[in-house]
Structure formats: structure tokens, C-alpha cells
Motif scaffolding. Structure first.
Motif, PDB file in Angstrom:
ATOM      1  N   VAL A 156      10.261  -0.122  -1.164  1.00  0.00           N
ATOM      2  CA  VAL A 156      10.900  -1.389  -0.754  1.00  0.00           C
ATOM      3  C   VAL A 156       9.932  -2.441  -0.203  1.00  0.00           C
ATOM      4  N   ALA A 157       8.650  -2.099  -0.061  1.00  0.00           N
ATOM      5  CA  ALA A 157       7.707  -3.034   0.578  1.00  0.00           C
ATOM      6  C   ALA A 157       7.707  -4.398  -0.099  1.00  0.00           C
ATOM      7  N   LYS A 158       7.627  -4.414  -1.413  1.00  0.00           N
ATOM      8  CA  LYS A 158       7.591  -5.688  -2.135  1.00  0.00           C
ATOM      9  C   LYS A 158       8.866  -6.492  -1.914  1.00  0.00           C
ATOM     10  N   LYS A 159      10.005  -5.790  -1.859  1.00  0.00           N
ATOM     11  CA  LYS A 159      11.284  -6.473  -1.677  1.00  0.00           C
ATOM     12  C   LYS A 159      11.398  -7.133  -0.306  1.00  0.00           C
ATOM     13  N   VAL A 160      10.743  -6.531   0.695  1.00  0.00           N
ATOM     14  CA  VAL A 160      10.843  -7.096   2.051  1.00  0.00           C
ATOM     15  C   VAL A 160       9.624  -7.940   2.410  1.00  0.00           C
ATOM     16  N   GLY A 161       8.650  -8.019   1.499  1.00  0.00           N
ATOM     17  CA  GLY A 161       7.509  -8.898   1.719  1.00  0.00           C
ATOM     18  C   GLY A 161       6.453  -8.352   2.652  1.00  0.00           C
ATOM     19  N   PRO A 163       3.017  -5.494   2.956  1.00  0.00           N
ATOM     20  CA  PRO A 163       2.120  -4.572   2.255  1.00  0.00           C
ATOM     21  C   PRO A 163       2.597  -3.148   2.488  1.00  0.00           C
ATOM     22  N   PRO A 164       2.606  -2.308   1.461  1.00  0.00           N
ATOM     23  CA  PRO A 164       3.149  -0.954   1.599  1.00  0.00           C
ATOM     24  C   PRO A 164       2.543  -0.153   2.746  1.00  0.00           C
ATOM     25  N   ARG A 165       1.216  -0.176   2.872  1.00  0.00           N
ATOM     26  CA  ARG A 165       0.607   0.629   3.927  1.00  0.00           C
ATOM     27  C   ARG A 165       0.951   0.081   5.309  1.00  0.00           C
ATOM     28  N   VAL A 177       0.381   8.122   7.459  1.00  0.00           N
ATOM     29  CA  VAL A 177       0.363   7.383   6.204  1.00  0.00           C
ATOM     30  C   VAL A 177      -0.673   8.006   5.287  1.00  0.00           C
ATOM     31  N   ALA A 178      -0.312   8.126   4.011  1.00  0.00           N
ATOM     32  CA  ALA A 178      -1.228   8.692   3.026  1.00  0.00           C
ATOM     33  C   ALA A 178      -1.220   7.835   1.773  1.00  0.00           C
ATOM     34  N   GLY A 179      -2.397   7.750   1.133  1.00  0.00           N
ATOM     35  CA  GLY A 179      -2.490   7.019  -0.129  1.00  0.00           C
ATOM     36  C   GLY A 179      -2.052   5.573  -0.002  1.00  0.00           C
ATOM     37  N   PRO A 180      -1.376   5.047  -1.013  1.00  0.00           N
ATOM     38  CA  PRO A 180      -1.006   3.626  -1.020  1.00  0.00           C
ATOM     39  C   PRO A 180       0.176   3.291  -0.120  1.00  0.00           C
ATOM     40  N   GLY A 181       0.808   4.324   0.482  1.00  0.00           N
ATOM     41  CA  GLY A 181       1.945   4.040   1.347  1.00  0.00           C
ATOM     42  C   GLY A 181       2.935   5.176   1.476  1.00  0.00           C
TER      43      GLY A 181
END
Length: 557
Positions: free
Chosen positions: A53-58, A60-62, A83-87
Motif C-alpha cells: 500500500v505504500a504507493k497508494k498512501v504516498g 516510500p515502502p521502507r 524491516v527487511a529488503g524493500p519493505g
């Protein structure tokens, strides 16, 4: 803390994180997915919510994942959130929180795993529905095992389930059956298009015992006697076989009743009036292509005789009239065309097509000593339910038939299912239950009673943690099995649970620190009672899962 509780915690924490930043949390899913990492070193559980959902809420995933980790870690049941990897977000639960899963199992007992996802739903589940012209063959046996298990799974999610058997007693196959019985009664060869096998001879003899003068009757009357009495006898045999297999039905619905009651005629007239049927080439056709079928279907043939689908239409109308909001049909591999046809029928009657679901089952093949088994002792031409049960028993038959997806062809190795070894899946699972039951008996002999208030935070061994987390997955497995109509998920889960227990037990035997019961002059410790509680929880879940599949949970093997 169960995966479901953790999922709720993660979602509420995500709402808190987004609200604190003035961001809308509408993008969050209603149900957060919680999985177990493939590598246990990464933690007890994981979620990809931040990536989802990171992109939807604006955000960055991490960054979102880190804020979420900080919020979730405030809960005393969570030992760490990283936190691991990209998020991705990995969690480790506090030992006490993990142990609460055990307490939940012990408190719920046989009801552990139940949910309410289908509460209020009235489901008609039609399965087997083999023609009453012979014993149930392997395909029908597969449906008997899977259909019964699915009914139990749906009921565990709160649905009101009616198990129904559609008796195809109106077609030409019944006349062929009657002619076959008459030929057997006369000691004549089987008609070219008739049914053969020892069961035909047996039923013909029973018809004559009940109706001694049947053969002396005029031809048409004689035919009707053998048809009526023979079919009743065959249906009684089918019901007996199913009951002994552990599968019972709430309703046996006669196809003939739809015609004699006038329900077929009434349904056809209603569809004509709604213009769902049209007249062409002297016949009446269902506009099924308008609802996704590959072609329109003849309902009333040009000679005025109803086609088979006319009965299907009336039958579906009857089901909906009985108040079902979902009708599940479990049909054989040669009925694939029925999916669009029945959905079109529902739509033509003004219902959402999704009130109909059609599950298509594939073929079953038997092998022994590496060779196909093709001939039945009694039916002559096909392998029957009774043949399979005689070869391996009810438990092994039901379990093996239930542990594969219905849309895959199933090859059954009879030699494997006869083995009392870990190679045999049902033996492997049942042995784990028997082993756990034996453990509780041994504990009782030592004067050790199950303590519901045991200190479960003492269960810190990695094998204990793995067993606890596997136990905690059961409610989700049941929910998913109901949602996807896939009982095989329960069987595969039970094998994973049995494996987790065997590994836990074997490590304990090798390592004195991991043993469950004290040895020799050793005294029981708080850890002893914690492990006894863990083992009883594992036994209970194995018993619950086997019960869902209609398989026994033996206490001794």
C-alpha cells in the motif's frame, strides 16, 4: 498471539501511522496477510503490507515499514519487528504471547479453528449424485470424500449446509437397468446396452423374492416392476455404501419428481414468459449465450420432449425456492460445460449467476504393484467404492482422496496406503495423534495432570516455537479451505503439523532439556507442564483436522 490477532494489530498500527501523518487509510486491506517466513531465522511471522500500500498512501515502502515496525513493537506480545529488503516486515513474538495460542486451543477444544466467515449463509452442496444403476465408482467415491469434507469445512465457518444427492431416476439409463435385471432374472445374456456384474444378478434375485410373480406379468408391467423395485434396491445399496464410508446426505432428491409434479412444465412456461426462452426450428431454446455459455441450449426438443437441461432448470428453481443463497454442484470431468450452462440458468431466472458454483473433479486411477487395477470383483467393469475400502480401509481411502486438488487426476498407489510407515500420509498423521495420546496416558500414570495455567513463556526451544506457530495456522487453513472450496489444504496442513510434532519430539528424546516427561527419579518441573500443554494442543488440532476430513484419530496404533 495468533496470526489473526497479529494481523489485526498490524492493521490497527498502520491506521495509527497513517493518521498521525494526516494520510487516508482507506487503501489498507480489510484483512492483512500474515505469513510465516520460509527461513525461520527471519522471524516468526512476516507481512508485505508496506509494499502493498505504500504507493497508494504516498510513502516510500521502507519508511512506511519502519514506522509500522516501531508502532507494532509497542505491543507487549511482540518481541521485535524488523524491516527487511524493500519493505518487508518480520516479527518475533514474545514467548508468553506465542504460548497464548496453546491456551486458546485448550479452551476451545473441538471447536478450535471454527470461524464465522459464512455465518448466515444457506448453502446447498450437491455431490456424488451417481446414477442409481450400479455401485458408486471411483469418481463418485472421490466426491463422497471431498464433498463431505467440504460440507464440514463450510459448516465450521458458520454456514448452514444441506448435503444433497440428486437421484437421476428419469432417464433412459433406468430403462436399460430394468432390462438388465429382467435378463438376469431370466438367466439370459445381458442386453447389448445393458449393465453387467454380480450386483445385477443379486438385485434381480431380490426383486423376484419381493415380487415372485414379476416375470409372469405383461411386458410393460413387468418392466415397471423391475424398474421401480430394482432402482429402490440399488439406491438402498448406494446409501448403505455411503454411510459405511462416513458420508450421509440430508436430502435425496428425485429427478422424476420434477416431472411428475409439473415443476418442469411450470419452469419452462415461466422462462417463456420472461423471454429467456425463444422458439426456433420447432424447438424452445435457452438464451444461454447471453449469460456466457458457448451456445444456446435446447430446453424443449422439436418433438415436444424436454431435454435434460429442462430438469436442471426446474431443479435449480426448486433449490432457490428452498431459500439457498449458494448452490454448489460437484460434477465429474465430463460435465465441464455445465459451469456456464447452470450460471446461465440462474441468470435467466433473475438471480446473480454467482449463486451457482460448479466444481469439476478429475479421474481417479488405482495402481497395485505398479500396474493399473481395472476390474471390480462385483461391478465387473469399474472399480467401486467398496473395492477401494476393502483394499485400504475407510480412513486411508478418505484421506488419500481428500489430499489432492479436485482438478487434478489422481493416481492412488494401493501398496503405499497399506503400509504402516511414514511413507503413508494418513498413517503419518494418525501416528502423530496416537503418539500424543500415548504421551498423555504416560503422564497420567506418573500422576501428572494437564495444567491450563502452566507457564507457557517457558517454551523457548526453536522446535517448540515451530510447533506452536504451526498449531496457530489451523484457523487460517480452515478459512482458506472454505473460501477456495479446497479440503486438500487441511490434509496438507495436518502433514505439516505432524512433521512439526515429530521433529519436536525427536529432538526432545535426544536432548534431555527437550524431553516432555521426567525420566527415572526426575521431578516434574514447570517446563514439564508447559510441554504437556503444548502436546495436548497439538493432539487436539490433529484430532480436529482429521474429523473435518471424516478420518478417525486413533489413540493407539
Amino acid at each position: 498471539m495468533t496470526p489473526a490477532v497479529l494481523a489485526d494489530l498490524v492493521r490497527s498500527s498502520a491506521v495509527q501511522v497513517l493518521s498521525a501523518r494526516g494520510l487516508d487509510h482507506a487503501a489498507l486491506p480489510e484483512r492483512v496477510t500474515i505469513e510465516r517466513p520460509r527461513n525461520p531465522e527471519h522471524g516468526d511471522y512476516a507481512t508485505n503490507l508496506a509494499l502493498q500500500v505504500a504507493k497508494k498512501v504516498g510513502l516510500p515502502p521502507r519508511d512506511f515499514a519502519q514506522a509500522l515496525a516501531d508502532e507494532v513493537a509497542k505491543d507487549e506480545g511482540v518481541a521485535s519487528a524488523e524491516v527487511a529488503g524493500p519493505g518487508f516486515l518480520n516479527f518475533r513474538l514474545a514467548a508468553a504471547a506465542q504460548g497464548e495460542q496453546i491456551r486458546q486451543v485448550l479452551a476451545a477444544g473441538e471447536k478450535y479453528g471454527a470461524g464465522d466467515a459464512l455465518a448466515g449463509r444457506r448453502i446447498n452442496l450437491e455431490f456424488v449424485s451417481a446414477n442409481p444403476t450400479g455401485p458408486i465408482h471411483l469418481g463418485g467415491t472421490r466426491w463422497a470424500a471431498i464433498g463431505d469434507a467440504l460440507g464440514r469445512i463450510l459448516a465450521m465457518q458458520g454456514a448452514e449446509v444441506t448435503r444433497e444427492y440428486y437421484v437421476n431416476d428419469a432417464g433412459a439409463q433406468i430403462d436399460r437397468f430394468a432390462r438388465s435385471l429382467i435378463a438376469a432374472a431370466k438367466d439370459e445374456p445381458t442386453p447389448e446396452d445393458g449393465y453387467a456384474g454380480a450386483y445385477i444378478v443379486d438385485i434381480a434375485a431380490e426383486v423376484l423374492r419381493r415380487e415372485p410373480g414379476a416375470l409372469a406379468l405383461p411386458e410393460e408391467e413387468r418392466h415397471q416392476v423391475f424398474r421401480r423395485v430394482g432402482m429402490a434396491l440399488m439406491l438402498d445399496e448406494i446409501k448403505r455404501s455411503l454411510h459405511e464410508f462416513g458420508t450421509d446426505f440430508d436430502v435425496y432428491f428425485s429427478e422424476t419428481s420434477l416431472h411428475t409434479s409439473g415443476e418442469v412444465d411450470r419452469t419452462v412456461e415461466e422462462l417463456k414468459a420472461s423471454e429467456s426462452l425463444y422458439h426456433a426450428d420447432g424447438a424452445w431454446w435457452l438464451r444461454s449465450t447471453e449469460f456466457g455459455d458457448d451456445k444456446d441450449r435446447v430446453v424443449i426438443k422439436s418433438d415436444g420432449v424436454p431435454a435434460y437441461i429442462a430438469g436442471d432448470l426446474a431443479y435449480l428453481k426448486d433449490k432457490m425456492g428452498r431459500g439457498f443463497d449458494l448452490c454448489i454442484y460437484m460434477l465429474g470431468a465430463d460435465h465441464h460445460g455445465y459451469i456456464a450452462r447452470l450460471k446461465a440458468a440462474a441468470a435467466a431466472m433473475g438471480h446473480d449467476p454467482d449463486v451457482v458454483e460448479v466444481l469439476i473433479g478429475q479421474l481417479v486411477n488405482l495402481f497395485s504393484e505398479g500396474k493399473p487395477v481395472r476390474m471390480s470383483k462385483r461391478a465387473g467393469t469399474v472399480i467401486t467404492m467398496e473395492d477401494l475400502v476393502e483394499a485400504v480401509g475407510v480412513d486411508a481411502a478418505r484421506y488419500e482422496l481428500s489430499r489432492y486438488s479436485v482438478d487434478s487426476t489422481l493416481d492412488i498407489d494401493l501398496d503405499l496406503l497399506r503400509k504402516h510407515s511414514n511413507e503413508n500420509p494418513v498413517y503419518y498423521v494418525q501416528y502423530a495423534h496416537a503418539r500424543l495420546a500415548s504421551l498423555q496416558r504416560n503422564a497420567a500414570e506418573l500422576g501428572l495432570e494437564l495444567d491450563a495455567n502452566a507457564d507457557l513463556s517457558l517454551l523457548t526451544h526453536p522446535r517448540e516455537g515451530d510447533l506452536i506457530r504451526t498449531i496457530g495456522e489451523y484457523p487460517k487453513v480452515l478459512h482458506t479451505a472454505a473460501e477456495l472450496r479446497e479440503p486438500h489444504r487441511v490434509a496438507r496442513y495436518l502433514e505439516n503439523l505432524a512433521s512439526a510434532y515429530h521433529k519436536f519430539y525427536d529432538v526432545g528424546v535426544r536432548d534431555a532439556k527437550g524431553r516432555v516427561l521426567p525420566q527415572g527419579d526426575e521431578e516434574a518441573t514447570p517446563v514439564t507442564f508447559a510441554r504437556l500443554a503444548l502436546c495436548e494442543a497439538a493432539r487436539q488440532v490433529l484430532a480436529n483436522g482429521l474429523a473435518v476430513l471424516g478420518v478417525s484419530a486413533p489413540e493407539r496404533m
